[in-house]
Design an enzyme around this catalytic site. Structure first.
Site, PDB file in Angstrom:
ATOM      1  N   VAL A 179      30.299  10.583 -23.443  1.00 17.28           N
ATOM      2  CA  VAL A 179      31.216  11.364 -22.607  1.00 17.28           C
ATOM      3  C   VAL A 179      31.849  12.477 -23.449  1.00 17.28           C
ATOM      4  O   VAL A 179      32.007  13.607 -22.998  1.00 17.28           O
ATOM      5  CB  VAL A 179      32.298  10.441 -21.993  1.00 17.28           C
ATOM      6  CG1 VAL A 179      33.392  11.261 -21.309  1.00 17.28           C
ATOM      7  CG2 VAL A 179      31.675   9.477 -20.998  1.00 17.28           C
ATOM      8  N   ILE A 182      29.479  15.338 -23.770  1.00 17.83           N
ATOM      9  CA  ILE A 182      29.490  16.146 -22.547  1.00 17.83           C
ATOM     10  C   ILE A 182      30.723  17.053 -22.524  1.00 17.83           C
ATOM     11  O   ILE A 182      30.642  18.250 -22.229  1.00 17.83           O
ATOM     12  CB  ILE A 182      29.486  15.220 -21.299  1.00 17.83           C
ATOM     13  CG1 ILE A 182      28.191  14.403 -21.267  1.00 17.83           C
ATOM     14  CG2 ILE A 182      29.673  16.024 -20.020  1.00 17.83           C
ATOM     15  CD1 ILE A 182      28.173  13.341 -20.178  1.00 17.83           C
ATOM     16  N   HIS A 183      31.852  16.472 -22.884  1.00 16.76           N
ATOM     17  CA  HIS A 183      33.131  17.187 -22.877  1.00 16.76           C
ATOM     18  C   HIS A 183      33.085  18.390 -23.830  1.00 16.76           C
ATOM     19  O   HIS A 183      33.413  19.515 -23.450  1.00 16.76           O
ATOM     20  CB  HIS A 183      34.206  16.180 -23.301  1.00 16.76           C
ATOM     21  CG  HIS A 183      35.575  16.741 -23.496  1.00 16.76           C
ATOM     22  ND1 HIS A 183      36.316  17.267 -22.465  1.00 16.76           N
ATOM     23  CD2 HIS A 183      36.355  16.840 -24.600  1.00 16.76           C
ATOM     24  CE1 HIS A 183      37.492  17.666 -22.931  1.00 16.76           C
ATOM     25  NE2 HIS A 183      37.542  17.423 -24.230  1.00 16.76           N
ATOM     26  N   VAL A 184      32.632  18.141 -25.044  1.00 17.46           N
ATOM     27  CA  VAL A 184      32.592  19.215 -26.042  1.00 17.46           C
ATOM     28  C   VAL A 184      31.551  20.256 -25.631  1.00 17.46           C
ATOM     29  O   VAL A 184      31.801  21.467 -25.710  1.00 17.46           O
ATOM     30  CB  VAL A 184      32.273  18.646 -27.441  1.00 17.46           C
ATOM     31  CG1 VAL A 184      32.032  19.761 -28.441  1.00 17.46           C
ATOM     32  CG2 VAL A 184      33.402  17.735 -27.899  1.00 17.46           C
ATOM     33  N   ALA A 187      32.814  22.550 -22.975  1.00 13.06           N
ATOM     34  CA  ALA A 187      33.792  23.510 -23.496  1.00 13.06           C
ATOM     35  C   ALA A 187      33.094  24.668 -24.209  1.00 13.06           C
ATOM     36  O   ALA A 187      33.546  25.813 -24.157  1.00 13.06           O
ATOM     37  CB  ALA A 187      34.760  22.807 -24.437  1.00 13.06           C
TER      38      ALA A 187
END
Ligand code: HEM
Ligand code: SF4
Lengths: 233, 314
Positions: A179, A182-184, A187
């Site tokens: 997760v 995915i988050h990084v 961004a």
């Protein structure tokens, strides 16, 4: 004052060319980076014990025993730090009707056709997914982590329970690391996002393109503030 | 009478086994030696034990541990559990035999079983903290131990204990240091009734045969050898008068094996886990290659300026 669910205290438009929009207060940013640092350190120290090929990562923490000692303490820091983020962001991450539509058009999301997507508030469904996944996984990780924190909590659970806990802990760790990736990635991919967490503001165009509903709410709020009138509801 | 291991000569000799004889090493891959040493074993004949605890004392003395002075809670077990300073423990159980209505006082010497397939070693994340020699000894190497307690989760017999002093794991070494110079384990040497004997695994099985025949002739129809196949056999074996019910001996597991949860944790989870992380990263990378960055356009900025400007007019 605005009663919009997703408009934060510090969210504010600065008119000009280009427009900038304050998205995160200094407090929120510091809180975010403490959380981010602890999550990365936890991933590194945890993965060191997860697979022999990664045991060399213990060198980063001063050797195997110190890695074993420090990991759970960083976990405690992560828990409280994330709890701060949770209190700040949970409301803006509540699920809204447009999130379903947004998700249904995930192809357009991935191909960068933002113009075909519904207008969304401060967070889109992807960001909300990351938020709730992190929230749940951190609770799972701290719970199972305490069960396998033998130095202080050995007596409180059976060995059978500890076996389950370590299995669940390692699976939850894999999921949270994925997760996090995915988050990084999101961004980085969505240009103009990272400055929201560094300088605290985004460009007006970014807000228009990705979080138009939020931008409209801010506009409505600031015109209200300026005129000092309360429009009819 | 089984001929005990004779005292070795006093001349210094090279150790009989060492790092070149490792068949397993925790969190590492080793090339096993071409020639396996003769497997050794300790045989504990529960029916001959008188519960004198000479073995416990010998173990403390040889390993120079200093168990705390305990308290009496009404049972003979002393201390009440294995500790980082007590590698072996006589466990006393009172069992009423339903067939004879006799009260039987069962005494089992608990301690590391030196499994052929050791769960502790499988679970251990620290390279070289647990090793298995080709003669069957499973040993903890304290310099490499990080004190995580995974071995406790891996062990099917609940044996390892983490020291609160140096935070590393302790258990019976099968007196690997004595065996290396040709002696037998301290406990076997101290046992006054030969309830503990030591030799090659084959010799011990043969010796057990004789004991079992004897016990059967005395009415213990279910006498047998405890050498559980679920862990590949052990290098500490028991002769039990009721081998069909090992659990009556202070919960000796009936069919011990490495827990399937531990197998899943140390098996599929590792490979699948690293694969999932790799796929997540690779997917991001591919997506970037294919679709490029998602950039805010001039038109977006203008639209924002228009929106904010317009709405701001009083
Ligand atoms: C939230 C509080 C957390 C606590 C209290 C905690 C505690 C623990 C403990 C006690 C261990 C056993 C090793 C040791 O004693 O150091 C462990 C292992 C591990 N932790 Fe955590 N942890 C937490 C969060 C995390 C997070 C967020 C991650 C991932 C990013 C993570 C990843 C791991 C991994 C991969 C292992 C190794 C598991 C294995 O060997 O299979 N932990 N954790
Ligand atoms: S505590 Fe046990 S599992 Fe952990 S490093 Fe030491 S021997 Fe290995």
């Amino acid at each position: 004052m605005s009663t919009d669910y997703d408009v934060g205290k510090g969210d504010k438009i600065h008119a000009g060319k280009p427009v900038t929009v304050d998205r995160y207060t200094p407090g929120a940013r510091v809180n975010h980076w403490i959380t981010a640092t602890s999550l990365v350190l936890l991933a590194l120290s945890g993965l060191a014990l997860f697979h022999p090929a990664l045991f060399f990562l213990t060198e980063l923490f001063g050797g195997g025993p110190l890695t074993r000692v420090i990991h759970p303490w960083i976990g405690v820091l992560l828990f409280f730090s994330f709890f701060g983020l949770f209190l700040r962001f949970w409301k803006a991450n509540l699920w809204k009707r447009e999130d379903g539509t947004w998700l249904a058009r995930i192809r357009d999301v991935l191909t960068g056709h933002d113009e075909r997507l519904p207008e969304v508030g401060k967070y889109n469904a992807g960001q909300k997914f990351v938020f709730w996944a992190m929230s749940v996984l951190i609770i799972v990780l701290i719970t199972t982590g305490i069960v396998i924190w033998d130095q202080y909590f050995f007596e409180f659970t059976t060995i059978g329970q500890k076996r389950w806990a370590v299995l669940v802990h390692s699976i939850a760790a894999i999921v949270i690391i994925s997760v996090w990736i995915i988050h990084v990635y999101a961004a980085i991919w969505v240009r103009g996002t990272i400055r929201a967490m560094t300088r605290g503001s985004v460009s007006g165009g970014w807000a228009w393109r990705h979080h138009r509903k939020w931008l409209r709410e801010l506009v409505a709020k600031s015109s209200k503030g300026k005129s000092g009138r309360t429009p009819a509801e | 009478m089984f001929q005990p291991v004779p005292n070795p000569s006093t001349r210094p000799e090279p150790p009989k086994f060492g790092d070149q004889d490792l068949i397993r090493r925790s969190a590492s891959t080793v090339t096993p030696p071409a020639q396996r040493q003769t497997e050794v074993a300790k045989l504990i004949d529960v029916s001959k034990c008188i519960g004198c605890k000479a073995c416990q004392s010998a173990c403390i003395e040889w390993n120079d541990t200093h168990p705390e002075i305990g308290i009496n809670t009404g049972v003979y077990d002393n201390p009440h559990d294995l500790t980082p300073d007590m590698f072996t423990l006589m466990r006393f159980s009172e069992w009423e035999n339903p067939e004879t209505n006799n009260l039987e006082w069962l005494i089992r010497k608990d301690g590391c079983m030196h499994c052929e397939d050791p769960g502790c070693l499988k679970a251990c994340p620290a390279p070289g903290a647990i090793v298995q020699y080709s003669n069957g000894i499973v040993d903890f190497v304290h310099e490499n131990c990080i004190g995580c307690g995974y071995c406790i989760k891996g062990c099917p017999f609940n044996i390892p204990r983490i020291s609160k002093v140096d935070h590393t794991a302790y258990k019976c070494t099968l007196c690997s240091d004595r065996l290396a110079v040709g002696q037998g384990p301290a406990c076997a040497k101290a046992c006054p009734t030969q309830a503990i004997v030591f030799g090659t695994k084959e010799e011990m099985k043969q010796h057990a045969e004789g004991r079992i025949t004897d016990l059967k002739s005395r009415g213990f129809a279910n006498a047998g050898l405890y050498d559980p196949p679920g862990v590949g056999g052990t290098h500490v074996m028991y002769v039990l008068h009721h081998a069909d019910k090992p659990e009556i001996y202070a919960d000796l597991p009936n069919n011990p094996r490495i827990s399937p949860i531990v197998e899943a944790w140390k098996g599929v989870t590792k490979y699948a886990g690293l694969a999932v992380i790799g796929i997540a990263a690779a997917t991001g990378f591919m997506h970037y290659l294919v679709s490029g960055p998602n950039r805010v356009s001039e038109a977006d900025e203008e639209a924002a300026e228009k929106l904010t400007g317009e709405e701001r007019r009083p």
